[in-house]
Motif scaffolding. Structure first.
Motif, PDB file in Angstrom:
ATOM      1  N   GLN A  27       0.956  -0.801  -0.052  1.00  0.00           N
ATOM      2  CA  GLN A  27      -0.296   0.143  -0.063  1.00  0.00           C
ATOM      3  C   GLN A  27       0.889   1.301   0.069  1.00  0.00           C
ATOM      4  O   GLN A  27       1.630   1.405   0.687  1.00  0.00           O
ATOM      5  N   ARG A  81      -3.013   4.060  -2.476  1.00  0.00           N
ATOM      6  CA  ARG A  81      -3.050   2.655  -4.074  1.00  0.00           C
ATOM      7  C   ARG A  81      -2.703   1.408  -3.075  1.00  0.00           C
ATOM      8  O   ARG A  81      -1.982   1.422  -1.789  1.00  0.00           O
ATOM      9  N   CYS A  82      -3.023   0.719  -4.287  1.00  0.00           N
ATOM     10  CA  CYS A  82      -2.780  -0.854  -3.297  1.00  0.00           C
ATOM     11  C   CYS A  82      -2.336  -1.907  -3.636  1.00  0.00           C
ATOM     12  O   CYS A  82      -3.114  -1.995  -5.347  1.00  0.00           O
ATOM     13  N   ASN A  83      -1.395  -2.190  -4.593  1.00  0.00           N
ATOM     14  CA  ASN A  83      -0.937  -3.368  -5.523  1.00  0.00           C
ATOM     15  C   ASN A  83      -0.551  -4.914  -4.375  1.00  0.00           C
ATOM     16  O   ASN A  83      -0.245  -4.645  -3.954  1.00  0.00           O
ATOM     17  N   THR A 131     -10.615  -1.872  -8.984  1.00  0.00           N
ATOM     18  CA  THR A 131      -9.570  -2.057  -8.892  1.00  0.00           C
ATOM     19  C   THR A 131      -9.100  -2.862 -10.298  1.00  0.00           C
ATOM     20  O   THR A 131     -10.690  -3.044 -11.066  1.00  0.00           O
ATOM     21  N   GLU A 140      -4.372  -5.507 -14.096  1.00  0.00           N
ATOM     22  CA  GLU A 140      -2.703  -5.516 -13.826  1.00  0.00           C
ATOM     23  C   GLU A 140      -2.657  -5.209 -12.104  1.00  0.00           C
ATOM     24  O   GLU A 140      -1.910  -4.791 -11.499  1.00  0.00           O
ATOM     25  N   ARG A 141      -3.196  -5.946 -11.672  1.00  0.00           N
ATOM     26  CA  ARG A 141      -3.228  -5.409 -10.074  1.00  0.00           C
ATOM     27  C   ARG A 141      -2.868  -4.963  -8.790  1.00  0.00           C
ATOM     28  O   ARG A 141      -1.582  -4.325  -8.441  1.00  0.00           O
ATOM     29  N   TYR A 142      -3.776  -4.060  -9.048  1.00  0.00           N
ATOM     30  CA  TYR A 142      -4.171  -2.952  -7.919  1.00  0.00           C
ATOM     31  C   TYR A 142      -5.109  -2.344  -8.042  1.00  0.00           C
ATOM     32  O   TYR A 142      -6.057  -2.391  -9.113  1.00  0.00           O
ATOM     33  N   SER A 143      -5.782  -1.752  -7.306  1.00  0.00           N
ATOM     34  CA  SER A 143      -6.565  -0.678  -6.439  1.00  0.00           C
ATOM     35  C   SER A 143      -6.836   0.089  -5.921  1.00  0.00           C
ATOM     36  O   SER A 143      -5.029   0.764  -5.210  1.00  0.00           O
ATOM     37  N   CYS A 176      -6.233  -2.358   2.657  1.00  0.00           N
ATOM     38  CA  CYS A 176      -6.122  -3.806   1.797  1.00  0.00           C
ATOM     39  C   CYS A 176      -6.035  -4.813   2.227  1.00  0.00           C
ATOM     40  O   CYS A 176      -5.044  -5.197   3.032  1.00  0.00           O
TER      41      CYS A 176
END
Lengths: 117, 112
Positions: free
Chosen positions: B6, B22-24, B63, B67-70, B87
């Protein structure tokens, strides 16, 4: 409203004492969880139970045990408390199956802040 | 296991400002949630959002699973928005495990 109740908000114990943290939920959820929260580390799963008398280890089970004798109650036990177990402990519950798949909701208690001296 | 990162770790906002958290995550997920922990420790679920976009008042989340993020958007921030935002994800490989992996959180402080 779902309610998850933790028995103690604040506890102070001495090294070597046996500690019980109790958690009760009133929504008939199958799943119950114990997490530990430390600054800069987020929440880490200690133990998880998906049914009465069933339990599974999470990421950091060492030094802890759990008990689930009734569906609504999930207890975390520190057999011999140590100073590195000083932390915030959070209990949570969730439904299973479609209810989980559709909402994914996890309901938390207010936390129990444990200090071990 | 799956990694959840995060950013930013800390954020200070003037009341009324907007922000994006952001959350990856490192692998495909079956479940993604955003939580808010108030200054008294209570964690509340904000969004269940494994994909797509949702809005709830001044908060919205998006989300992009491929691309694996939110992203969590907070508009017109208020002092009551202060706290830590987490997250949490359930990996696709572990679907049905009901176990969420949490990021380390973003600590938000909104000042009057």
């Amino acid at each position: 409203d779902v309610k998850v109740t933790q028995s103690s908000r604040y506890l102070v114990k001495r090294t070597g004492e046996k500690v019980f943290l109790e958690c009760v939920q009133d929504m008939d959820h199958e799943n119950m969880f114990w997490y530990r929260q430390d600054p800069g580390l987020g929440l880490r799963l200690i133990y998880f139970s998906y049914d009465v008398k069933m339990k599974e280890k999470g990421d950091i089970p060492e030094g802890y045990s759990v008990s689930r004798e009734k569906k609504e109650r999930f207890s975390l036990i520190l057999e011999s408390a140590s100073t590195n177990q000083t932390s915030m402990y959070l209990c949570a519950s969730s439904p299973v199956g479609l209810a989980w798949k559709n909402t994914g909701e996890l309901f938390f208690g207010e936390g129990s802040r444990l200090t071990v001296l | 296991g799956i990694q959840v990162e995060q950013s930013p770790p800390d954020l200070i906002l003037q009341e009324g400002a907007n922000s994006t958290l952001r959350c990856n995550f490192s692998d495909s997920v079956n479940n993604l949630q955003w939580f808010h922990q108030n200054p008294w420790g209570q964690l509340i679920n904000l969004f269940y959002i494994p994909s797509g976009t949702k809005q709830n008042g001044r908060l919205s989340a998006t989300t992009v699973a491929t691309e694996r993020y939110s992203l969590l958007y907070i508009s017109s921030s208020q002092t009551t928005d202060s706290g830590v935002y987490f997250c949490a994800v359930e990996p696709h490989k572990g679907a049905g495990s009901y176990q969420l992996t949490f990021g380390k959180g973003t600590k938000l402080s909104v000042i009057p």
